[in-house]
Scaffold this motif. Structure first.
Motif: not given
Length: 95
Positions: A2-4, A23-30, A50-53, A70-75
């Motif tokens: 998911y992204i914001l 500017k950094t893109l945050y990617l969320f697993v959950d 909003n969170a977008v898949e 970019y960063y992949v947010a683990v939690s």
């Protein structure tokens, strides 16, 4: 994954958070973590989000193609553990 995205402008792309002047893109697993982080940003005067898949391959591939950080947010807990007053920071898990 998911992204914001800005609320009401989800079709315009991802919202990148500024970190260290970039500017950094945050990617969320959950999805729940993405929503909680959006609310945290909003509480710090960021716009509504909003969170977008998204496809992980497409999102990470696009960042790599255009050399966009970019960063992949683990939690969400991991994000909060590294938060500072002026920079909302998370450690990254690249791959």
């Amino acid at each position: 994954m998911y992204i914001l995205a800005l609320k009401g402008q989800e079709d315009l792309g991802a919202y990148s958070v500024e970190r260290d002047g970039k500017k950094t893109l945050y990617l969320f697993v959950d999805k729940d973590d993405a929503i909680r982080y959006a609310r945290l940003l909003e509480a710090n005067d960021y716009p509504l989000m909003n969170a977008v898949e998204v496809s992980p391959d497409e999102a990470i591939g696009t960042c790599k193609k255009y050399n966009h950080p970019y960063y992949v947010a683990v939690s969400y807990t991991h994000l909060r553990a590294h938060e500072t007053r002026h920079d909302l920071v998370c450690r990254l898990l690249l791959e």
